[in-house]
Design a protein around this motif. Structure first.
Motif, PDB file in Angstrom:
ATOM      1  N   GLY A   2       0.815  -1.210   0.000  1.00 43.24           N
ATOM      2  CA  GLY A   2       0.000   0.000   0.000  1.00 43.24           C
ATOM      3  C   GLY A   2       0.849   1.261   0.000  1.00 43.24           C
ATOM      4  O   GLY A   2       2.066   1.224   0.191  1.00 43.24           O
ATOM      5  N   ASN A   3       0.177   2.391  -0.226  1.00 41.46           N
ATOM      6  CA  ASN A   3       0.874   3.677  -0.305  1.00 41.46           C
ATOM      7  C   ASN A   3       0.973   4.326   1.082  1.00 41.46           C
ATOM      8  O   ASN A   3       0.608   3.705   2.088  1.00 41.46           O
ATOM      9  CB  ASN A   3       0.166   4.586  -1.307  1.00 41.46           C
ATOM     10  CG  ASN A   3      -1.308   4.790  -0.966  1.00 41.46           C
ATOM     11  OD1 ASN A   3      -1.722   4.607   0.188  1.00 41.46           O
ATOM     12  ND2 ASN A   3      -2.094   5.151  -1.952  1.00 41.46           N
ATOM     13  N   ASP A   4       1.457   5.546   1.127  1.00 37.15           N
ATOM     14  CA  ASP A   4       1.621   6.225   2.419  1.00 37.15           C
ATOM     15  C   ASP A   4       0.294   6.319   3.170  1.00 37.15           C
ATOM     16  O   ASP A   4       0.232   6.095   4.373  1.00 37.15           O
ATOM     17  CB  ASP A   4       2.189   7.643   2.212  1.00 37.15           C
ATOM     18  CG  ASP A   4       3.718   7.650   2.141  1.00 37.15           C
ATOM     19  OD1 ASP A   4       4.323   6.555   2.116  1.00 37.15           O
ATOM     20  OD2 ASP A   4       4.306   8.758   2.100  1.00 37.15           O
ATOM     21  N   ARG A   5      -0.765   6.668   2.446  1.00 39.46           N
ATOM     22  CA  ARG A   5      -2.075   6.822   3.098  1.00 39.46           C
ATOM     23  C   ARG A   5      -2.544   5.507   3.714  1.00 39.46           C
ATOM     24  O   ARG A   5      -3.140   5.486   4.795  1.00 39.46           O
ATOM     25  CB  ARG A   5      -3.107   7.328   2.084  1.00 39.46           C
ATOM     26  CG  ARG A   5      -3.063   8.829   1.916  1.00 39.46           C
ATOM     27  CD  ARG A   5      -3.869   9.262   0.732  1.00 39.46           C
ATOM     28  NE  ARG A   5      -3.154   8.930  -0.511  1.00 39.46           N
ATOM     29  CZ  ARG A   5      -3.576   9.213  -1.725  1.00 39.46           C
ATOM     30  NH1 ARG A   5      -4.747   9.805  -1.885  1.00 39.46           N
ATOM     31  NH2 ARG A   5      -2.868   8.907  -2.775  1.00 39.46           N
ATOM     32  N   ALA A   6      -2.257   4.388   3.031  1.00 40.19           N
ATOM     33  CA  ALA A   6      -2.670   3.074   3.538  1.00 40.19           C
ATOM     34  C   ALA A   6      -1.981   2.774   4.871  1.00 40.19           C
ATOM     35  O   ALA A   6      -2.552   2.084   5.732  1.00 40.19           O
ATOM     36  CB  ALA A   6      -2.344   1.998   2.507  1.00 40.19           C
ATOM     37  N   GLN A   7      -0.769   3.289   5.056  1.00 40.41           N
ATOM     38  CA  GLN A   7      -0.055   3.044   6.325  1.00 40.41           C
ATOM     39  C   GLN A   7      -0.770   3.769   7.465  1.00 40.41           C
ATOM     40  O   GLN A   7      -0.932   3.233   8.566  1.00 40.41           O
ATOM     41  CB  GLN A   7       1.407   3.508   6.241  1.00 40.41           C
ATOM     42  CG  GLN A   7       2.164   3.098   4.982  1.00 40.41           C
ATOM     43  CD  GLN A   7       2.119   1.608   4.684  1.00 40.41           C
ATOM     44  OE1 GLN A   7       2.350   0.788   5.572  1.00 40.41           O
ATOM     45  NE2 GLN A   7       1.814   1.250   3.442  1.00 40.41           N
ATOM     46  N   ALA A   8      -1.195   4.996   7.206  1.00 40.95           N
ATOM     47  CA  ALA A   8      -1.910   5.761   8.236  1.00 40.95           C
ATOM     48  C   ALA A   8      -3.218   5.060   8.591  1.00 40.95           C
ATOM     49  O   ALA A   8      -3.598   4.983   9.772  1.00 40.95           O
ATOM     50  CB  ALA A   8      -2.178   7.180   7.738  1.00 40.95           C
ATOM     51  N   ILE A   9      -3.900   4.528   7.593  1.00 39.79           N
ATOM     52  CA  ILE A   9      -5.170   3.835   7.838  1.00 39.79           C
ATOM     53  C   ILE A   9      -4.921   2.560   8.652  1.00 39.79           C
ATOM     54  O   ILE A   9      -5.716   2.208   9.527  1.00 39.79           O
ATOM     55  CB  ILE A   9      -5.890   3.562   6.498  1.00 39.79           C
ATOM     56  CG1 ILE A   9      -6.414   4.904   5.956  1.00 39.79           C
ATOM     57  CG2 ILE A   9      -7.033   2.565   6.659  1.00 39.79           C
ATOM     58  CD1 ILE A   9      -6.858   4.881   4.521  1.00 39.79           C
ATOM     59  N   SER A  10      -3.786   1.897   8.409  1.00 44.81           N
ATOM     60  CA  SER A  10      -3.413   0.730   9.218  1.00 44.81           C
ATOM     61  C   SER A  10      -3.224   1.110  10.683  1.00 44.81           C
ATOM     62  O   SER A  10      -3.586   0.354  11.585  1.00 44.81           O
ATOM     63  CB  SER A  10      -2.116   0.106   8.703  1.00 44.81           C
ATOM     64  OG  SER A  10      -2.370  -0.655   7.553  1.00 44.81           O
ATOM     65  N   VAL A  11      -2.623   2.280  10.914  1.00 43.13           N
ATOM     66  CA  VAL A  11      -2.432   2.736  12.298  1.00 43.13           C
ATOM     67  C   VAL A  11      -3.791   3.007  12.938  1.00 43.13           C
ATOM     68  O   VAL A  11      -4.057   2.586  14.067  1.00 43.13           O
ATOM     69  CB  VAL A  11      -1.531   3.997  12.356  1.00 43.13           C
ATOM     70  CG1 VAL A  11      -1.478   4.562  13.772  1.00 43.13           C
ATOM     71  CG2 VAL A  11      -0.123   3.662  11.857  1.00 43.13           C
ATOM     72  N   LEU A  12      -4.671   3.653  12.211  1.00 42.15           N
ATOM     73  CA  LEU A  12      -6.024   3.911  12.732  1.00 42.15           C
ATOM     74  C   LEU A  12      -6.733   2.600  13.071  1.00 42.15           C
ATOM     75  O   LEU A  12      -7.406   2.487  14.103  1.00 42.15           O
ATOM     76  CB  LEU A  12      -6.846   4.697  11.699  1.00 42.15           C
ATOM     77  CG  LEU A  12      -8.275   5.029  12.130  1.00 42.15           C
ATOM     78  CD1 LEU A  12      -8.270   6.142  13.184  1.00 42.15           C
ATOM     79  CD2 LEU A  12      -9.141   5.427  10.944  1.00 42.15           C
ATOM     80  N   ALA A  13      -6.535   1.589  12.212  1.00 41.53           N
ATOM     81  CA  ALA A  13      -7.224   0.300  12.381  1.00 41.53           C
ATOM     82  C   ALA A  13      -6.594  -0.557  13.476  1.00 41.53           C
ATOM     83  O   ALA A  13      -7.110  -1.628  13.791  1.00 41.53           O
ATOM     84  CB  ALA A  13      -7.225  -0.455  11.055  1.00 41.53           C
ATOM     85  N   GLY A  14      -5.452  -0.119  14.014  1.00 41.53           N
ATOM     86  CA  GLY A  14      -4.833  -0.862  15.113  1.00 41.53           C
ATOM     87  C   GLY A  14      -3.805  -1.888  14.675  1.00 41.53           C
ATOM     88  O   GLY A  14      -3.285  -2.637  15.489  1.00 41.53           O
TER      89      GLY A  14
END
Ligand code: FE
Length: 350
Positions: A209-221
């Motif tokens: 995934g791209n940079d944004r996908a990493q942030a979403i992974s952090v949000l998702a735990g």
């Protein structure tokens, strides 16, 4: 028959007159830009350039290496006039492959800070971005945060997420560490970081995934902290996508290495193609990209840091505040790119 011929010759005459008066619509002044940048907001600027100058802008999009290979293969026959790469290291590689020509422009050398341009004027930085930490404030205390290198410590085991080593942004982060502290230091960082990669919900630690996908992974735990480029926070906040907005609103931004070597910064950069057939229009286009008007657009629409120091940062960037950036000429990112990638591969950074 006679009247048909007469009609044809009259329309031909009208056509010739129209061409004389208004210019040939298929052969007017135009430039072709090979661009790696993938942001819709750039197209607004290209249209403005056309409105102001009458010079049409054709865009060919691709990632850096295919664009560089195409320039090399086409040689003198290339259709390209201008090259834009998302990462200054890419322009440095283009320079080293003799694909660019020096740009003679007092405006550009005056307005672009010395560390953000090629000393020989083959390329100029256009927009700046920082590679920062984005973390979940409920799972990370601000006192835990300090440097890129500290993410290799045991306290971060299984908590860090970032994209693949195929990506130029991480390659350039590694290249910057090589420039600052040498290959052994960069290798320690890569190995330690890979060792601390978070286990995703699918049970793997393989980056994707791209940079944004990493942030979403952090949000998702899935992870507690991601390494990503600053402008994506602004892009996410204004995306209209509920998950992206929630991630950007919830997560906090931290600029690493403030007390040591500075946060890693990179720049999208632009150069004029060696075999352009339109040096004048190409130079005019590059100067337009560094104008206050264009620089204001880059920061307010794509949340990048302007390279032109006369332009104020977008509000979001001002909220994060000033920071210390790595002190280096960005040509170092191109110089160390090959070794950076090799070390990442050896460290198992997929
Ligand atoms: Fe990007």
């Amino acid at each position: 028959m006679k009247s048909l011929l007469l009609l044809l010759s009259v329309t031909t005459l009208i056509g010739i007159l129209a061409a004389c008066q208004f210019g040939n619509p298929s052969g007017g002044d135009s430039i072709t830009v090979f661009s790696e940048r993938h942001y819709d907001s750039d197209h607004v600027l290209y249209d403005r350039f056309t409105d102001q100058t009458g010079i049409r802008v054709n865009i060919v999009h691709h990632s850096a290496d295919p664009l560089l290979n195409r320039l090399e293969n086409e040689g003198e026959d290339t259709i390209a006039d201008v090259l834009i790469i998302a990462d200054a290291g890419g322009l440095e590689r283009a320079k080293n492959r003799h694909l660019l020509r020096p740009i003679e422009s007092a405006f550009l050398t005056d307005v672009v800070p010395e560390n953000l341009r090629d000393p020989d004027n083959h390329w100029f930085g256009m927009t700046m971005r920082a590679r920062v930490f984005v973390y979940h404030p409920e799972r990370v205390g601000a006192s835990e945060l300090s440097t890129y290198e500290a993410l290799t410590e045991p306290a971060w085991h299984g908590r860090v997420i970032t994209r693949s080593s195929e990506n130029i942004y991480n390659q350039s982060l590694m290249a910057s560490l090589i420039e600052i502290a040498g290959e052994a230091h960069a290798r320690d960082f890569a190995e330690g970081l890979v060792n601390n990669f978070a286990v995703r919900l699918d049970g793997t630690t393989t980056p994707r995934g791209n940079d944004r996908a990493q942030a979403i992974s952090v949000l998702a735990g899935e992870a507690d902290l991601a390494i990503m480029n600053t402008y994506y926070i602004g892009v996410m906040l204004n995306s209209g996508d509920a998950t992206q907005i929630e991630a950007a609103q919830t997560l906090e931004v931290f600029f690493p290495n403030q007390a040591t070597t500075g946060t890693h910064v990179n720049a999208s950069a632009v150069g004029v193609v060696k075999h352009t057939s339109n040096v004048e229009a190409a130079t005019q286009f590059v100067e337009f990209l560094l104008s206050e008007e264009a620089q204001r657009h880059f920061t307010t629409s794509n949340y990048e840091y302007p390279v032109n120091p006369n332009v104020e940062w977008a509000d979001l960037l001002n909220e994060w505040g000033a920071f210390n950036a790595q002190d280096m000429n960005l040509s170092a990112l191109g110089k160390h790119n090959r070794r950076a990638k090799e070390i990442m591969d050896e460290a198992g950074w997929r």
